[in-house]
Design a protein around this motif. Sequence first.
Motif, short mmCIF file in Angstrom:
data_model
loop_
_atom_site.label_atom_id
_atom_site.label_comp_id
_atom_site.label_asym_id
_atom_site.label_seq_id
_atom_site.Cartn_x
_atom_site.Cartn_y
_atom_site.Cartn_z
N LEU A 650 62.05 59.10 21.51
CA LEU A 650 62.54 60.47 21.68
C LEU A 650 61.43 61.45 21.93
O LEU A 650 61.64 62.65 21.89
N SER A 651 60.18 60.96 22.13
CA SER A 651 59.05 61.87 22.33
C SER A 651 59.22 62.65 23.60
O SER A 651 59.62 62.10 24.64
N PRO A 652 58.91 63.95 23.61
CA PRO A 652 59.05 64.74 24.84
C PRO A 652 58.13 64.28 25.94
O PRO A 652 58.36 64.56 27.11
N LEU A 653 57.03 63.55 25.59
CA LEU A 653 56.11 63.10 26.63
C LEU A 653 56.75 62.08 27.55
O LEU A 653 56.28 61.84 28.65
N GLN A 654 57.83 61.43 27.08
CA GLN A 654 58.45 60.40 27.89
C GLN A 654 59.64 60.92 28.70
O GLN A 654 60.28 60.15 29.38
N LEU A 655 59.97 62.18 28.59
CA LEU A 655 61.10 62.72 29.36
C LEU A 655 60.73 62.78 30.83
O LEU A 655 59.69 63.34 31.19
N PRO A 656 61.54 62.24 31.72
CA PRO A 656 61.21 62.28 33.15
C PRO A 656 61.36 63.70 33.68
O PRO A 656 62.29 64.41 33.34
N ARG A 657 60.40 64.07 34.48
CA ARG A 657 60.46 65.39 35.10
C ARG A 657 61.38 65.31 36.32
O ARG A 657 61.44 64.29 37.01
N ARG A 658 62.07 66.40 36.57
CA ARG A 658 63.00 66.45 37.69
C ARG A 658 62.20 66.62 38.98
O ARG A 658 61.49 67.60 39.15
N GLN A 659 62.30 65.63 39.82
CA GLN A 659 61.55 65.65 41.08
C GLN A 659 62.37 66.40 42.13
O GLN A 659 63.05 65.79 42.94
N GLY A 660 62.34 67.69 42.08
CA GLY A 660 63.09 68.50 43.02
C GLY A 660 64.53 68.68 42.56
O GLY A 660 65.11 67.80 41.94
N TRP A 661 65.14 69.82 42.83
CA TRP A 661 66.50 70.12 42.38
C TRP A 661 67.14 71.07 43.36
O TRP A 661 66.46 71.79 44.09
N LEU A 662 68.46 71.03 43.38
CA LEU A 662 69.24 71.92 44.23
C LEU A 662 69.95 72.94 43.36
O LEU A 662 70.56 72.57 42.35
N PRO A 663 69.91 74.21 43.70
CA PRO A 663 70.54 75.24 42.86
C PRO A 663 72.06 75.20 43.03
O PRO A 663 72.58 74.80 44.06
N HIS A 664 72.76 75.66 41.99
CA HIS A 664 74.21 75.82 42.04
C HIS A 664 74.59 76.93 41.08
O HIS A 664 73.79 77.31 40.19
#
Length: 814
Positions: A650-664
Amino acid sequence: MPAIQQEAMDLLGWPELCQHLAGFASTPMGRQALLHLSLPGDLSRSQRLQQETRELLERDQQLEGGLDFRGVVDLNPLVARCCKGGIATGEALLGVATTMAAVRKLRRQINDPHRQPVATACLARLQSLHQLERRLNHCLEEGGHVADRACPALAAVRHQLCGLRLALRQQLHVLLRRYQAVLQDTVIFSRHGRAVMALKAGALDQLPGLVHDSSTSGNTLFVEPQVLVPLGNRIRDLEAQEHQEEERVLRQLSQLVADDAQPLLDTRAALLRLDMALARGRYGAALGGVHPEFPEASRKADAVGMVQEPILLRQLRHPLLVWQQQAGGVDVVPVDIQVHPNQRVVAITGPNTGGKTVVLKSLGLALLMARAGLPVLCAGPARLPWADLVLADIGDEQSLQQNLSTFSGHIKRLARILEAVEASPTAHANGVVLLDEVGAGTDPGEGSALAMALLRHMADRVRLTMATTHCSALKTLKYEDDRFENASVAFDEATMAPTYQLQWGIPGRSNALAIAQRLGLDPAVLSQARALLKPREAGEVSSIISGLEQQRQHQDEAAAAAAALLARTEQLHAQVLSHWQRQQKEIAQRQQQRQQQLEDSIHAARQEVARIVRTLRQAPDGEQARRAGQRLKALQHVQPARSATAADPLSPLQLPRRQGWLPHAGMRVRVRRLGKAAEVLDVKDNGQMLELRCGPMRLQAHMDDVEFLNGDEPRHAAPPVQVTHHQPLAPGPEVRCAANTIDLRGLRLHEAESAVADQLSRSNGPVWVIHGIGTGRLKRGLQDWLKSTNQVERFHDAEPQDGGMGCTVVWPCR
């Protein structure tokens, strides 16, 4: 509807409420219908009216300026006249066009099948009648005047008339100058449609002509010169021809209206329905009402085994008193009404002027308002039955003309109420009877006996009977029959005045002696009255005490059950807490084990690196150095994997970063130049522009000016491929002039749409729409609307000499 029910509505104040409600209507036909508002005959109809009220009020509050009914007229008289072969006036016919324009505008304002399904469907079923509207706008001008373009013959006659009238005016001016000496005034007058001159009475031989009128004194004669009589006759003939041509045009237009009679009547009915629903919603919002609930079981009798819902009204207020309060009257004291399903009769007791009658009227009006689709004036939930029959006996029926005393008047009305109850097959499930001062006006003993028998009779036949009374015997019925309930209006002993609050489960006292003492009655008389009252109270008090003891026993049993439930709840809470603590301990142990594994892995890796370094220092050749380098590379791949395995999942270091996103819409982003978070309201220009709300501010920003809350950059949507195909325009007038040009600069989008729609409905050729360049929002919104409407065949940017990108040429459908 039985006559006794209409009489009950009058007693409750329903006509006055309808007068207040009619003031919220947007059209004259809506006001007239609301003044005589009728009640629906079934539950489904009332539920649909409530749904319409909710939808129209919600949409009205969302729109700036609210829903717009301007231009709507009552089409019934016009359609009836045209269907009988009559000729309608131009002003009445023009009302058809303005009504159809209002329907188009309302369709744009109410076009959400998900949030306003009933109102949207109501307008969607209507026919547009574009041809009729376009024909009326083409033939009629403002005020209902028939336009020259309506008929070539009419235009020719009016052209001749204009020339003859000009010639007549010129000749009159010549005669005015020539005969100025014998004229009373140098002004051209008109008498009986003829141009005349004001001639002195003795100078008629100097200016021969026809005398059409004279002044009151006889000193002035209004004479049409003889030389102008042929010209005047010619003008009158042409005026008659003009009237005939106008009448012919109006007859044709009236026939068109008769041909579309049914769609027009459907349109009128739909607009009336929406206007009444909006008026109901605005009335409820102005007085602070809530939408009621109709439990499904409330329309089924107990005999079929259905359990009815309780009647619940929190902080109920009388609508007529609230109206007076908003006009500067005294504050209204709300009351709570809660009647359990098995209770059939509620006896309200308490002092005079304590508000008992107001409670009856408030409940009666709440039942009628809920049935008619109106919000109910209460603060909390409004759960009440759909009352098919609401009957009331309120007020004094004394009549000298009919030789009726107060008691006789009440008995005659009660007899009519009983007849209506016996005749209604649904009274047991949906009937409500409200009785004021039941058993009053006669001997107290006989009146009490009659009241007890009447209430027991009603308990077997109607859903609810609520009665106010001063009879002490009625207070004991609750302890003999669980279908009865007591309520009372509170009385402040300190101030010797009523508080107008309703107390449930407690019988009240009339406090007649206390009120008499406050009003200054002789203390000796009061003492003697108290002495006479004590023996009669003994029997009543013993009965009440017995009932209270039974009630106390029930409360003790309920308290014991609640204590047992509390003990079980505490035991369950202890078990849950113990389980949670055990889980927390196990989690801590696993984390400690993973931490120890990580430290051991790091220690082993350090030892391996040190050994490799020692090997490199002692190696005499390059082969051993190469092998050591390979071992180091392998160690680099092994150690991170071990570290990742040993780390906390559950460490925050292992959270995947969002590689680009589309707004809504609804997404939260950060505005870079402000450094603040904002909410996305809308995405425009294929995802390139965002409409944001940052606190109280609304702003627009490019995609490159925002980022995700974790710092990720946005991913731009692929631009759509646009294919432009040019085809030659159909032959037709393509010359821009003032008549086919409309300037929208400075208008809002919905105002611009309405203006363009009106212009297209009266145009046979292209329309040049000037919207300017600016930010481009008006142009984009307008073109999106042009793509969706069925009035437009095609549109494109204007030529450079006509405005270029700041102007759009729109071709209406033929």
